[in-house]
Design an enzyme around this catalytic site. Sequence first.
Site, PDB file in Angstrom:
ATOM      1  N   ASP A 358      12.904   1.195  40.508  1.00  0.00           N
ATOM      2  CA  ASP A 358      12.238   2.399  40.993  1.00  0.00           C
ATOM      3  C   ASP A 358      12.130   2.359  42.515  1.00  0.00           C
ATOM      4  O   ASP A 358      11.784   1.328  43.095  1.00  0.00           O
ATOM      5  CB  ASP A 358      10.845   2.469  40.353  1.00  0.00           C
ATOM      6  CG  ASP A 358      10.068   3.699  40.766  1.00  0.00           C
ATOM      7  OD1 ASP A 358      10.482   4.803  40.395  1.00  0.00           O
ATOM      8  OD2 ASP A 358       9.049   3.538  41.460  1.00  0.00           O
ATOM      9  N   GLU A 394      17.427   3.305  41.823  1.00  0.00           N
ATOM     10  CA  GLU A 394      17.050   4.664  42.203  1.00  0.00           C
ATOM     11  C   GLU A 394      17.143   4.677  43.720  1.00  0.00           C
ATOM     12  O   GLU A 394      16.300   4.073  44.398  1.00  0.00           O
ATOM     13  CB  GLU A 394      15.628   4.982  41.746  1.00  0.00           C
ATOM     14  CG  GLU A 394      15.218   6.406  42.092  1.00  0.00           C
ATOM     15  CD  GLU A 394      13.774   6.719  41.728  1.00  0.00           C
ATOM     16  OE1 GLU A 394      13.518   7.833  41.240  1.00  0.00           O
ATOM     17  OE2 GLU A 394      12.897   5.852  41.941  1.00  0.00           O
TER      18      GLU A 394
END
Length: 703
Positions: A358, A394
């Site tokens: 993330d 990401e």
Amino acid sequence: MALPDRLQITAGSPSPLGASWDGRGVNLALPAGRAERVEWCLFETPDAPREALALTLPGRTGDVRHGYLEGIGPGTAYGLRVHGPWDPARGQLYNPAKLLLDPWARALAGTLRWDDLLLAHVPGTPADGERQPDPRDSAPCMPRALVVDERFDWRGDTPPATSLRDSVIYECQVRGLSARHPELAPELRGTYLGAASPPIIAHLQSLGVTALELLPIHAHVSERQLVERGLSNAWGYNTLGFCAPDARFSSDPSGRSGAQVNEFKQMVRQLHAAGIEVILDVVYNHTPEGNQDGPCLSWRGLDNPGFYQLSASDPRYNVDHTGCGNSLRTTSGPGLALMLDSLRHWVTDMHVDGFRFDLAPALGRPGPLAEVGFEVFQQLRDDPQLAHVKLIAEPWDVGPGGFRLGSFPAGWSEWNSHFRDDLRAFWKGDSGKRAIMATRLAGSTSELGHGPTHSLNLLCCHDGYTLRDLVSYEERHNQANGEDNSDGHAHNLSCNWGAEGPTDDAGVRDVRGRVARSLAATARLALGVPMLLMGDELWRTQQGNNNAYCQDGPEFHLDWELDDDAAAMLAFSRRLARLTAELPSLRRDHGLTGNSHDGEDGQLDVTWLGQRGHPVSERAWKKQDVHVLGMLLAGAPAAGQVLLWLNGGSESRRCQLPPTAPGRWRVLLDCADPGAEEYDLASAEAAVTVRDRALLVLRWRAD
């Protein structure tokens, strides 16, 4: 568990970090910066309000404090109290009144109860003032760490080791996947074991899924503002224990029994036996301690300047590249050690197969104003214990210069947001998207600079609309989140096709279904690594909520009672899975150029066709109002050529078939008529009709 009557602590070892049981006793080792003393607090039970015993760790090696206790073992509940300087101006926030969690804990028991008792400083005092340490004990509000026995009967478990070229990833939330499945016993629904149950595995296999990508399953805590609104963080992007599986998905949601550890392992073992890998969504970029006004739960009280990026000009303040109040320092020091140890633990002890990081660029920022560096990502790729697992980034954070798609090293894959946006725009009918669609179908290699498997091709994900909502809503409907509908993305490239939300208009429903099927087919057929969102194959809706992070009710879980539309979408999704498995020309490690040749017959690897069946000219690529594109892929003689026709426009088109050797074209899939069987075109037929907003797949076979 009851503590022995007599315990004597010895120096123990500085490694491994955390609490480790060797069969006779437990070694505890922790980095604690400038701490003067670290107390190991032992509790009779995880529910005990105060520790029964507090022992000072006698060993010190560099910044690591350590000690060994013989006679305690798995199930022992513990915490930490750390003594040291209180000097906010230098970032030092030691306060022994605050019970801390071991950042390396393998299991957590109990829940965190939000209260100002959790603050290291006196409540109500500003960060730029003369803050003083709060003397009140936080133990009544804190969960406890548990010592864990890592032994487990893996029964010869081996990872499926599916190549990225052949991978199909399914992103899901553990609870939402099985919470409403009627074939599961109630105690299995919404759990790790439910995710690996025979009905779920059969469903995933029918979609050709090779890997589950689980939304965060690290032990987490819901943010205080959510709890005060009566909500919870359903997605879990607020990690409290980077080495501990979340107990809410186990048979004992309290975590007191430690069942979450073995039940997670059972899930992995059962999925591996079915050929399905497990990829974890991991959040090493921030912690629940928030900014300088937040609580003191673990890292802040152990070594605030070591674990966090602090302002260079005023260390009283946290740097925030994440939008969550703080940024862990993961390029060096204890933050890097924690991230590496956590990743290695999940691979070696828990047998997971990969990670999705993330806000990955935040992990590469060495300081408050530093540019994103990529050395740490190469370090992860080169780590011997991580060398064989999948690493997915990401590729953006909220810091300056944070959008870094295409910047990650070889051996990584990246969530390709350009793929998502360009597919949505093309099938919405936007002008000037034909050329970029060719780039996306070819694996985005000209943009990302690596082979097609560097591009993780997402169309929908947890963060945004479901596929059904993408074709049903033009405005977000996030009122249930309690933020006045101000949260969530405003730019979704969605279209409701004539009505906002549910409608009985047959024409609107027909277009929605056709566009959704064309979107799903394009995402699955394009070169790269396809990622499916949980429930898109079952026509799942979130009622227009495009930021359902705090919604964990039944209406946001997967509904397995299928209406006609859901059953039809499932049938189409399964057919699409079978089709892609039969077309090897769509699975490649190298990109398509239009210049290289495949096979002995000298065919170009790809030829881009216009509506008349001829290669698209340089001039034609620049036309803005053309919505038809053909993609002719070379194939081995036994497999045949594959032809995709895409029509993103509002009118049906008659598309000319390219000249071939003697043989015939067979229509394999028509997104405008998903129930139609495959059929052969007449050998003399020179053109095929492609409906508006539809994709057609054909294969040529020699006579």
